[in-house]
Design a protein around this motif. Structure first.
Motif, PDB file in Angstrom:
ATOM      1  N   GLN A 131      13.855  21.695  18.202  1.00  0.00           N
ATOM      2  CA  GLN A 131      14.403  21.384  19.763  1.00  0.00           C
ATOM      3  C   GLN A 131      15.598  20.555  19.801  1.00  0.00           C
ATOM      4  O   GLN A 131      16.085  19.871  18.762  1.00  0.00           O
ATOM      5  CB  GLN A 131      13.250  20.140  19.872  1.00  0.00           C
ATOM      6  CG  GLN A 131      13.421  19.989  21.541  1.00  0.00           C
ATOM      7  CD  GLN A 131      12.218  18.804  21.997  1.00  0.00           C
ATOM      8  OE1 GLN A 131      11.184  18.651  21.268  1.00  0.00           O
ATOM      9  NE2 GLN A 131      12.434  18.174  23.148  1.00  0.00           N
ATOM     10  N   LYS A 132      16.514  21.013  20.686  1.00  0.00           N
ATOM     11  CA  LYS A 132      17.969  20.451  20.917  1.00  0.00           C
ATOM     12  C   LYS A 132      17.754  19.191  21.756  1.00  0.00           C
ATOM     13  O   LYS A 132      17.128  19.005  22.644  1.00  0.00           O
ATOM     14  CB  LYS A 132      18.772  21.577  21.497  1.00  0.00           C
ATOM     15  CG  LYS A 132      18.595  22.962  20.734  1.00  0.00           C
ATOM     16  CD  LYS A 132      19.009  22.925  19.211  1.00  0.00           C
ATOM     17  CE  LYS A 132      18.955  24.337  18.732  1.00  0.00           C
ATOM     18  NZ  LYS A 132      17.434  25.076  18.781  1.00  0.00           N
ATOM     19  N   GLY A 133      18.718  18.353  21.454  1.00  0.00           N
ATOM     20  CA  GLY A 133      18.875  17.230  22.167  1.00  0.00           C
ATOM     21  C   GLY A 133      19.439  16.007  21.255  1.00  0.00           C
ATOM     22  O   GLY A 133      19.567  16.205  20.140  1.00  0.00           O
ATOM     23  N   ILE A 134      19.598  14.848  21.868  1.00  0.00           N
ATOM     24  CA  ILE A 134      19.939  13.729  21.416  1.00  0.00           C
ATOM     25  C   ILE A 134      18.773  12.753  21.190  1.00  0.00           C
ATOM     26  O   ILE A 134      18.100  12.325  22.316  1.00  0.00           O
ATOM     27  CB  ILE A 134      21.147  12.888  21.915  1.00  0.00           C
ATOM     28  CG1 ILE A 134      22.427  13.853  21.829  1.00  0.00           C
ATOM     29  CG2 ILE A 134      21.421  11.540  21.067  1.00  0.00           C
ATOM     30  CD1 ILE A 134      23.741  13.320  22.785  1.00  0.00           C
ATOM     31  N   ILE A 135      18.348  12.264  20.072  1.00  0.00           N
ATOM     32  CA  ILE A 135      17.197  11.593  19.931  1.00  0.00           C
ATOM     33  C   ILE A 135      17.483   9.966  19.861  1.00  0.00           C
ATOM     34  O   ILE A 135      18.625   9.638  19.338  1.00  0.00           O
ATOM     35  CB  ILE A 135      16.558  11.839  18.659  1.00  0.00           C
ATOM     36  CG1 ILE A 135      15.858  13.165  18.482  1.00  0.00           C
ATOM     37  CG2 ILE A 135      15.359  11.089  18.279  1.00  0.00           C
ATOM     38  CD1 ILE A 135      15.822  13.777  17.096  1.00  0.00           C
TER      39      ILE A 135
END
Ligand SMILES: [Zn+2]
Length: 303
Positions: free
Chosen positions: A212-216
């Motif tokens: 999953q892409k994104g900023i955690i």
């Protein structure tokens, strides 16, 4: 004194990244929890050893190979004419021993940690002889979780329970003789013989496409930022934009060491949360652009 500090566990870091970005099986989750618990125990033990006199040399987390056999050492203390081999276990709950077999709180058979310790001592002794040293080794299995209990009818002096830790340390401190040069040489020899093991071979299978892409969120809430101001909708924490993107770049390069850092790759990895313009500004500020046209990418300033 601390001669070799415990390095960051890269395997644990990578597993943590993967845990947030892909579904994990029951076994994978269990493996992660065990590793995290083990590491927590080791760190606690390291703090506890700070009460040890400065005269001794402490070395953490060493991996050796002797004639094709690998063995891992959790903590080694080089003292005057003696070497202490410590294996720290952060076990929790009621364990038991029956007929030399170890059972965990769920009643499942465990690897006997004393057998592992004996194997380690035998191999270490051989390695020391090969390096030209004849010191006596004393081995201990240390349990440092106050929530640990062992049901057993026999007493084994090699086992140190949480309530005995302070006395054990006092005993060690009673032998303060200053170490001379040859002990420092031994410590350095051991560090030189340490083998680096690649953490990538033990990771579950993963691919860029499936993560999953994104900023955690940087806290442990496992939530992806949905607000480009980097405010977590779950825990409410706020992070500087540059810091959040740089953290994601670090994740990207550790998980995919062969992939190049470009505006497109980081923009995609961050799930498009920040514009390409913003990603370019951050990369240009903290990295160096190398290569020409389509082959251009960013590298760390120190490279
Ligand atoms: Zn959060």
């Amino acid at each position: 004194m601390l001669f070799r500090a415990r390095p960051e566990k890269l395997e644990l870091t990578l597993l943590k990244y993967l845990k947030s970005r892909m579904e994990s099986s029951y076994d994978q989750a269990l493996n992660y929890n065990n590793l995290a618990k083990g590491y927590e125990g080791e760190l606690k033990s390291d703090i506890w050893l700070k009460g040890l006199t400065e005269e001794w040399l402490i070395l953490h987390d060493l991996l050796f190979e002797y004639h094709g056999s690998n063995f891992q050492i959790d903590t080694l203390i080089i003292a005057y004419e003696k070497i202490y081999l410590l294996d720290v276990k952060y076990f929790e709950g009621d364990y038991s021993i029956k007929d030399d077999k170890w059972y965990n709180p769920a009643g499942a058979l465990q690897k006997n940690p004393l057998h592992q310790l004996e194997r380690c001592e035998t191999l270490l002794q051989k390695l020391l002889l090969k390096l030209g040293h004849h010191y006596k080794i004393e081995s201990y299995l240390i349990f440092n979780n106050p929530e640990f209990h062992l049901n057993t009818t026999s007493i084994n002096p090699a086992i140190i329970f949480p309530t005995q830790l302070n006395r054990f340390l006092k005993k060690l401190n009673q032998r303060p003789v200053k170490l001379n040069k040859k002990y420092y040489q031994l410590a350095q020899q051991l560090v030189d013989h340490h083998q680096e093991e690649s953490p990538y071979t033990r990771l579950p299978e993963y691919s860029y496409e499936k993560l999953q892409k994104g900023i955690i969120c940087s806290k442990n809430c496992n939530t992806f930022f949905t607000d480009e101001r980097m405010i977590c909708k779950k825990c409410g924490c706020k992070e500087e934009v540059d810091a959040a993107v740089l953290r994601s770049v670090k994740e990207f390069t550790l998980l995919f060491p062969d992939k190049k850092i470009t505006v497109d790759s980081i923009h995609d990895w961050c799930g498009g949360l920040k514009s390409k313009k913003a990603v370019r500004r951050i990369l240009s500020k903290y990295f160096v652009l190398v290569g020409k046209a389509r082959a251009s990418h960013y590298v760390c300033r120190t490279q």
